[in-house]
Design an enzyme around this catalytic site. Structure first.
Site, PDB file in Angstrom:
ATOM      1  N   ASN A  21      40.538  52.644  40.088  1.00  0.00           N
ATOM      2  CA  ASN A  21      40.981  51.627  41.040  1.00  0.00           C
ATOM      3  C   ASN A  21      41.554  50.479  40.216  1.00  0.00           C
ATOM      4  O   ASN A  21      40.814  49.673  39.669  1.00  0.00           O
ATOM      5  CB  ASN A  21      39.786  51.163  41.877  1.00  0.00           C
ATOM      6  N   TRP A  22      42.876  50.447  40.139  1.00  0.00           N
ATOM      7  CA  TRP A  22      43.515  49.452  39.267  1.00  0.00           C
ATOM      8  C   TRP A  22      43.519  48.059  39.898  1.00  0.00           C
ATOM      9  O   TRP A  22      43.890  47.090  39.238  1.00  0.00           O
ATOM     10  CB  TRP A  22      44.947  49.890  38.928  1.00  0.00           C
ATOM     11  N   LYS A  23      43.160  47.980  41.166  1.00  0.00           N
ATOM     12  CA  LYS A  23      43.132  46.690  41.879  1.00  0.00           C
ATOM     13  C   LYS A  23      44.486  45.982  41.729  1.00  0.00           C
ATOM     14  O   LYS A  23      45.520  46.640  41.644  1.00  0.00           O
ATOM     15  CB  LYS A  23      41.951  45.833  41.396  1.00  0.00           C
ATOM     16  N   GLY A  79      36.784  50.653  38.203  1.00  0.00           N
ATOM     17  CA  GLY A  79      37.690  49.513  38.223  1.00  0.00           C
ATOM     18  C   GLY A  79      38.120  49.147  36.820  1.00  0.00           C
ATOM     19  O   GLY A  79      39.029  49.751  36.249  1.00  0.00           O
ATOM     20  N   GLY A  80      37.443  48.159  36.235  1.00  0.00           N
ATOM     21  CA  GLY A  80      37.842  47.616  34.935  1.00  0.00           C
ATOM     22  C   GLY A  80      38.103  48.677  33.873  1.00  0.00           C
ATOM     23  O   GLY A  80      39.121  48.620  33.172  1.00  0.00           O
ATOM     24  N   HIS A  85      37.135  49.004  50.628  1.00  0.00           N
ATOM     25  CA  HIS A  85      36.557  48.472  49.379  1.00  0.00           C
ATOM     26  C   HIS A  85      35.906  47.120  49.679  1.00  0.00           C
ATOM     27  O   HIS A  85      36.392  46.367  50.519  1.00  0.00           O
ATOM     28  CB  HIS A  85      37.655  48.331  48.323  1.00  0.00           C
ATOM     29  N   GLU A 141      36.009  44.420  48.219  1.00  0.00           N
ATOM     30  CA  GLU A 141      36.916  43.267  48.080  1.00  0.00           C
ATOM     31  C   GLU A 141      37.774  43.100  49.324  1.00  0.00           C
ATOM     32  O   GLU A 141      38.120  41.978  49.700  1.00  0.00           O
ATOM     33  CB  GLU A 141      37.759  43.422  46.806  1.00  0.00           C
ATOM     34  N   GLU A 180      29.407  51.882  46.336  1.00  0.00           N
ATOM     35  CA  GLU A 180      29.660  50.811  45.385  1.00  0.00           C
ATOM     36  C   GLU A 180      28.813  49.592  45.751  1.00  0.00           C
ATOM     37  O   GLU A 180      29.209  48.806  46.624  1.00  0.00           O
ATOM     38  CB  GLU A 180      31.136  50.402  45.410  1.00  0.00           C
ATOM     39  N   GLY A 214      32.315  44.911  38.854  1.00  0.00           N
ATOM     40  CA  GLY A 214      32.887  43.939  37.928  1.00  0.00           C
ATOM     41  C   GLY A 214      31.873  43.035  37.246  1.00  0.00           C
ATOM     42  O   GLY A 214      32.248  42.045  36.612  1.00  0.00           O
ATOM     43  N   SER A 218      30.832  48.963  37.796  1.00  0.00           N
ATOM     44  CA  SER A 218      30.537  48.854  36.356  1.00  0.00           C
ATOM     45  C   SER A 218      30.258  50.202  35.702  1.00  0.00           C
ATOM     46  O   SER A 218      29.441  50.284  34.771  1.00  0.00           O
ATOM     47  CB  SER A 218      29.378  47.879  36.110  1.00  0.00           C
TER      48      SER A 218
HETATM   49  P1  PGA Z   1      34.331  47.989  38.352  1.00  0.00           P
HETATM   50  O1  PGA Z   1      34.987  48.154  39.814  1.00  0.00           O
HETATM   51  O2  PGA Z   1      34.304  49.363  37.737  1.00  0.00           O
HETATM   52  O3  PGA Z   1      35.241  47.034  37.633  1.00  0.00           O
HETATM   53  O4  PGA Z   1      32.961  47.448  38.558  1.00  0.00           O
HETATM   54  C1  PGA Z   1      34.719  49.266  40.607  1.00  0.00           C
HETATM   55  C2  PGA Z   1      35.422  49.139  41.919  1.00  0.00           C
HETATM   56  O5  PGA Z   1      35.518  48.004  42.438  1.00  0.00           O
HETATM   57  O6  PGA Z   1      35.921  50.116  42.476  1.00  0.00           O
END
Ligand code: PGA
Length: 251
Positions: free
Chosen positions: A10-12, A233-234, A97, A99, A167, A173, A212
């Site tokens: 997930n590159w956001k 994500g990251g 998600h 977010e 999640e 994050g 994470s």
């Molecule tokens: P993260 O994000 O791996 O940076 O914690 C995961 C996500 O939000 O899908």
């Protein structure tokens, strides 16, 4: 029942065209000569789906979106329809998600409608659910996740057109993750609930862990019985980290 793991990035809201193409080519290059024995997916921002899809053409890496609208077209300024994602080469879309639930007030009912739209356009819906830290501290994690699952899963969901991503909001994050026992407990509960809706097909449903996930913790998380991959994500923004996670899976 063997479920082939799905490792999804997930590159956001990250990257411009050159970065995205380089990252996509890096991931595709690491699938040569032998791709890892997992399904690989990257979900760039909508503006980058087209160049990323082109960069990944001929590779085993799939492309997905990060959101879609409930409608297939119309007066919805700034929104993107599922068929538009599909048109650019996307096969999946992340929905609900945390977010988006936080930044855009998305509810379970809205996520469910979006999932219906995704399915109508031929996309696999990756439906995200997860509790906040306060909810976990209050002993409500299973109740919250169960309610989100039941509220967000659309009619017509199958193990083939739907993926669930657990999640925990507080793990996204932050570098923090639940204990393995906590992850196992939630994934087991989701599979049990899925059984009520999908029957025996729930054994084929892929339930990803996200929050994470990184090379140093991926192996133990992905080894849990009901963890069928990761939503990353990251760590998905670095070829080495993303592929190290993919290679951690015993798929
Ligand atoms: P993260 O994000 O791996 O940076 O914690 C995961 C996500 O939000 O899908």
């Amino acid at each position: 029942m063997v479920r082939r793991p799905l490792i999804a990035g997930n590159w956001k809201m990250n990257g411009l065209k050159a970065d995205a193409v380089a990252l996509a080519k890096g991931v595709a290059g690491r699938c040569l000569p032998q791709p890892p024995s997992v399904d690989l997916l990257v979900c760039p921002p909508a503006t980058l789906i087209d160049p990323v899809a082109q960069a990944l053409a001929g590779s085993p890496v799939a492309v997905g979106g990060q959101d879609c609208h409930t409608q297939s077209s119309g007066a919805h300024t700034g929104d993107i329809a599922a068929a538009m994602l599909r048109d650019l080469g996307a096969s999946h879309v992340i929905l609900g998600h945390s977010e988006r639930r936080t930044d855009h007030g998305e509810t379970d009912a809205l996520v469910r409608e979006k999932a219906v739209a995704a399915h109508q356009a031929g996309l696999v819906a990756i439906i995200c659910i997860g509790e906040t830290e306060a909810e976990r501290d209050a002993g409500q994690a299973l109740a919250v996740v169960g309610k989100q699952f039941e509220g967000s899963l659309p009619p017509g969901a199958t193990a083939e057109n739907t993926v669930i991503a657990y999640e925990p909001v507080w793990a996204i994050g932050t570098g923090r993750t639940p204990t393995l026992a906590e992850v196992a407990e939630v994934h087991g509960a989701i599979r049990a609930l899925a059984g009520k809706q999908l029957g025996a097909a729930a054994q084929r449903l892929r339930i990803l862990y996200g929050g994470s996930m990184k090379p140093s913790n991926a192996r133990e998380l992905l080894a849990l019985a009901d963890v069928d991959g990761g939503l990353i994500g990251g760590a998905s923004l670095k070829v080495e980290d993303f592929m190290a996670i993919a290679l951690s899976s015993n798929g």
